[in-house]
Design a protein around this motif. Structure first.
Motif, PDB file in Angstrom:
ATOM      1  N   TRP A 186       0.796  -1.206   0.082  1.00 53.30           N
ATOM      2  CA  TRP A 186       0.013  -0.279  -0.013  1.00 53.30           C
ATOM      3  C   TRP A 186       0.997   1.160  -0.062  1.00 53.30           C
ATOM      4  O   TRP A 186       0.434   2.340  -0.327  1.00 53.30           O
ATOM      5  N   GLU A 187       2.043   1.138   0.366  1.00 50.03           N
ATOM      6  CA  GLU A 187       2.811   2.332   0.172  1.00 50.03           C
ATOM      7  C   GLU A 187       3.090   2.716  -1.139  1.00 50.03           C
ATOM      8  O   GLU A 187       3.632   3.888  -1.582  1.00 50.03           O
ATOM      9  N   LYS A 188       2.759   2.064  -2.199  1.00 46.83           N
ATOM     10  CA  LYS A 188       2.764   2.332  -3.556  1.00 46.83           C
ATOM     11  C   LYS A 188       1.579   3.422  -3.880  1.00 46.83           C
ATOM     12  O   LYS A 188       1.612   4.096  -4.992  1.00 46.83           O
ATOM     13  N   ILE A 189       0.857   3.593  -2.940  1.00 51.83           N
ATOM     14  CA  ILE A 189      -0.461   4.394  -3.246  1.00 51.83           C
ATOM     15  C   ILE A 189      -0.571   5.660  -2.135  1.00 51.83           C
ATOM     16  O   ILE A 189      -0.570   5.441  -1.153  1.00 51.83           O
ATOM     17  N   GLY A 190      -0.558   6.825  -2.712  1.00 47.38           N
ATOM     18  CA  GLY A 190      -0.602   8.048  -1.824  1.00 47.38           C
ATOM     19  C   GLY A 190      -2.252   8.442  -1.883  1.00 47.38           C
ATOM     20  O   GLY A 190      -2.779   8.290  -3.042  1.00 47.38           O
ATOM     21  N   TYR A 191      -2.680   8.888  -0.753  1.00 44.10           N
ATOM     22  CA  TYR A 191      -4.005   9.396  -0.702  1.00 44.10           C
ATOM     23  C   TYR A 191      -4.401  10.593  -0.224  1.00 44.10           C
ATOM     24  O   TYR A 191      -3.893  10.562   0.833  1.00 44.10           O
ATOM     25  N   VAL A 192      -5.141  11.531  -0.786  1.00 42.71           N
ATOM     26  CA  VAL A 192      -5.403  12.850  -0.417  1.00 42.71           C
ATOM     27  C   VAL A 192      -7.090  12.835  -0.392  1.00 42.71           C
ATOM     28  O   VAL A 192      -7.555  12.930  -1.440  1.00 42.71           O
ATOM     29  N   LEU A 201      -1.094   8.443  -7.208  1.00 44.96           N
ATOM     30  CA  LEU A 201      -1.546   9.354  -6.176  1.00 44.96           C
ATOM     31  C   LEU A 201      -2.967   9.733  -6.587  1.00 44.96           C
ATOM     32  O   LEU A 201      -3.619   9.834  -7.564  1.00 44.96           O
ATOM     33  N   ILE A 202      -3.918   9.329  -5.419  1.00 45.08           N
ATOM     34  CA  ILE A 202      -5.331   9.324  -5.453  1.00 45.08           C
ATOM     35  C   ILE A 202      -5.968  10.577  -4.635  1.00 45.08           C
ATOM     36  O   ILE A 202      -5.248  10.606  -3.315  1.00 45.08           O
ATOM     37  N   LEU A 203      -6.669  11.369  -5.388  1.00 46.02           N
ATOM     38  CA  LEU A 203      -7.315  12.318  -4.642  1.00 46.02           C
ATOM     39  C   LEU A 203      -8.844  12.326  -4.674  1.00 46.02           C
ATOM     40  O   LEU A 203      -9.266  12.324  -5.931  1.00 46.02           O
ATOM     41  N   ASP A 204      -9.620  12.679  -3.765  1.00 44.22           N
ATOM     42  CA  ASP A 204     -10.820  12.656  -3.537  1.00 44.22           C
ATOM     43  C   ASP A 204     -11.303  14.114  -3.432  1.00 44.22           C
ATOM     44  O   ASP A 204     -11.183  14.638  -2.294  1.00 44.22           O
ATOM     45  N   GLU A 205     -11.988  14.870  -4.297  1.00 43.09           N
ATOM     46  CA  GLU A 205     -12.391  16.296  -4.127  1.00 43.09           C
ATOM     47  C   GLU A 205     -11.630  16.950  -3.263  1.00 43.09           C
ATOM     48  O   GLU A 205     -11.924  17.603  -2.164  1.00 43.09           O
ATOM     49  N   PRO A 206     -10.353  17.150  -3.651  1.00 43.35           N
ATOM     50  CA  PRO A 206      -9.361  17.900  -2.758  1.00 43.35           C
ATOM     51  C   PRO A 206      -9.468  19.280  -2.768  1.00 43.35           C
ATOM     52  O   PRO A 206      -8.839  20.054  -1.859  1.00 43.35           O
ATOM     53  N   THR A 207     -10.185  20.023  -3.601  1.00 42.82           N
ATOM     54  CA  THR A 207     -10.131  21.551  -3.634  1.00 42.82           C
ATOM     55  C   THR A 207     -11.464  22.141  -2.954  1.00 42.82           C
ATOM     56  O   THR A 207     -11.835  23.103  -3.039  1.00 42.82           O
ATOM     57  N   ILE A 267      -1.991   9.891 -11.473  1.00 47.47           N
ATOM     58  CA  ILE A 267      -2.721  10.575 -10.877  1.00 47.47           C
ATOM     59  C   ILE A 267      -4.053  10.146 -11.082  1.00 47.47           C
ATOM     60  O   ILE A 267      -4.761  10.063 -12.305  1.00 47.47           O
ATOM     61  N   LEU A 268      -5.025   9.855  -9.952  1.00 44.39           N
ATOM     62  CA  LEU A 268      -6.462   9.335  -9.986  1.00 44.39           C
ATOM     63  C   LEU A 268      -7.316  10.493  -9.365  1.00 44.39           C
ATOM     64  O   LEU A 268      -6.974  10.496  -8.124  1.00 44.39           O
ATOM     65  N   LEU A 269      -8.117  11.254  -9.907  1.00 39.83           N
ATOM     66  CA  LEU A 269      -8.427  12.270  -9.156  1.00 39.83           C
ATOM     67  C   LEU A 269      -9.906  12.462  -9.470  1.00 39.83           C
ATOM     68  O   LEU A 269     -10.758  12.490 -10.433  1.00 39.83           O
ATOM     69  N   VAL A 270     -10.758  12.357  -8.283  1.00 43.63           N
ATOM     70  CA  VAL A 270     -12.351  12.688  -8.546  1.00 43.63           C
ATOM     71  C   VAL A 270     -12.520  14.139  -7.925  1.00 43.63           C
ATOM     72  O   VAL A 270     -12.139  14.676  -6.997  1.00 43.63           O
ATOM     73  N   THR A 271     -13.321  14.829  -8.873  1.00 43.25           N
ATOM     74  CA  THR A 271     -13.460  16.072  -8.848  1.00 43.25           C
ATOM     75  C   THR A 271     -14.828  16.544  -9.273  1.00 43.25           C
ATOM     76  O   THR A 271     -15.287  16.051 -10.318  1.00 43.25           O
ATOM     77  N   HIS A 272     -15.131  17.892  -8.826  1.00 38.91           N
ATOM     78  CA  HIS A 272     -16.397  18.528  -9.455  1.00 38.91           C
ATOM     79  C   HIS A 272     -15.695  19.918 -10.453  1.00 38.91           C
ATOM     80  O   HIS A 272     -16.601  20.516 -11.177  1.00 38.91           O
ATOM     81  N   ASP A 273     -14.411  20.063 -10.217  1.00 39.68           N
ATOM     82  CA  ASP A 273     -13.960  21.005 -11.065  1.00 39.68           C
ATOM     83  C   ASP A 273     -13.486  20.713 -12.412  1.00 39.68           C
ATOM     84  O   ASP A 273     -12.263  20.647 -12.822  1.00 39.68           O
TER      85      ASP A 273
END
Length: 250
Positions: free
Chosen positions: A75-81, A163-169, A195-201
């Motif tokens: 799991w260290e291969k994946i960073g999550y924000v 790097l996975i980001l869930d609505e980071p803004t 990068i895998l990003l979920v966003t409304h932007d």
């Protein structure tokens, strides 16, 4: 051949009797910058939780770095924000360095002291997000945009490949949102992070990501950001529930 980082086959999921994902199929490749967009309740965050193994797989398959998620343990291969900037307690008594270096807790051990090599890794992570000069600053003194950069540095300290980001803004003003996406661009193009990003932007992500998936419980669009930006108003209304000009509000 391009390496497969995440591969999803026939993925479905439901909360009790409510289906939220229906037969999803997609592959994320090394160095991709994928933005997932869609209306509220479309299952975007559920996908991330399943990839992160925060929810138990019900139907379908998820492979991470070529290995089934049931067997995957690196799991260290994946960073999550996550959406931390909007809910973070600005009075929390910790320095930027302390927040970032806490990302090594699992590797070092819960009650082990951090040494100089760990602090050097912290500074390297902060350099990648342009905040090394704030290492000794209390995190509560930083703006929302800067705080979110700190959380990205915390995710990067283990040198992940994804790097996975869930609505980071969420909760960040528009100027800092723009700077945030410029940072993600640099991480993807200069440092080769996937990068895998979920966003409304959607306006920002269309200009920055290499690929866009639109979904509403199932995938309704999957192509390059360039193709997404070419969608006419009628097509945008059909898949996104708004006109081209209204994408940002969804």
């Amino acid at each position: 051949m391009t390496s497969e980082i995440v591969k999803i086959n026939n993925l479905s999921y439901r909360y009790e009797q409510n289906p939220v994902l229906n037969h999803l199929n997609f592959t994320l490749y090394k160095s991709d910058y994928l933005g997932i967009v869609g209306p509220n309740g479309s299952g975007k965050s559920t996908i991330l939780k399943l990839i992160l193994n925060l929810l138990t797989l019900q139907k379908g398959e998820i492979h991470l770095f070529g290995e089934s998620i049931q067997r995957f343990n690196d799991w260290e291969k994946i960073g999550y924000v996550s959406q931390k900037a909007a809910s973070f307690n600005s009075g929390f008594p910790a320095t930027v360095e302390e927040v970032v270096i806490s990302g090594l807790t699992k590797k070092v051990g819960m009650f082990k002291a951090f040494n100089d090599s760990h602090r050097k890794e912290c500074i390297k992570a902060l350099e990648k997000v342009g905040l090394s000069q704030f290492a000794k600053r209390n995190i509560g003194e930083l703006s929302g945009g800067q705080q979110q950069r700190v959380f990205i540095a915390r995710a990067l300290i283990n040198n992940p490949e994804l790097l996975i980001l869930d609505e980071p803004t969420v909760g960040i003003d528009e100027q800092h949102v723009k700077e945030f996406y410029e940072l993600l661009n640099e991480l993807n193009r200069k440092h080769a992070f996937t990068i895998l990003l979920v966003t409304h932007d959607s306006d920002f992500i269309t200009k920055n990501a290499t690929r866009i998936i639109h979904m509403d419980k199932t995938i309704t669009f999957d192509a390059s950001a360039t193709e997404f930006s070419k969608l006419k108003s009628k097509e945008m209304h059909q898949i996104y529930g708004c006109t081209d000009e209204g994408r940002k509000e969804n």
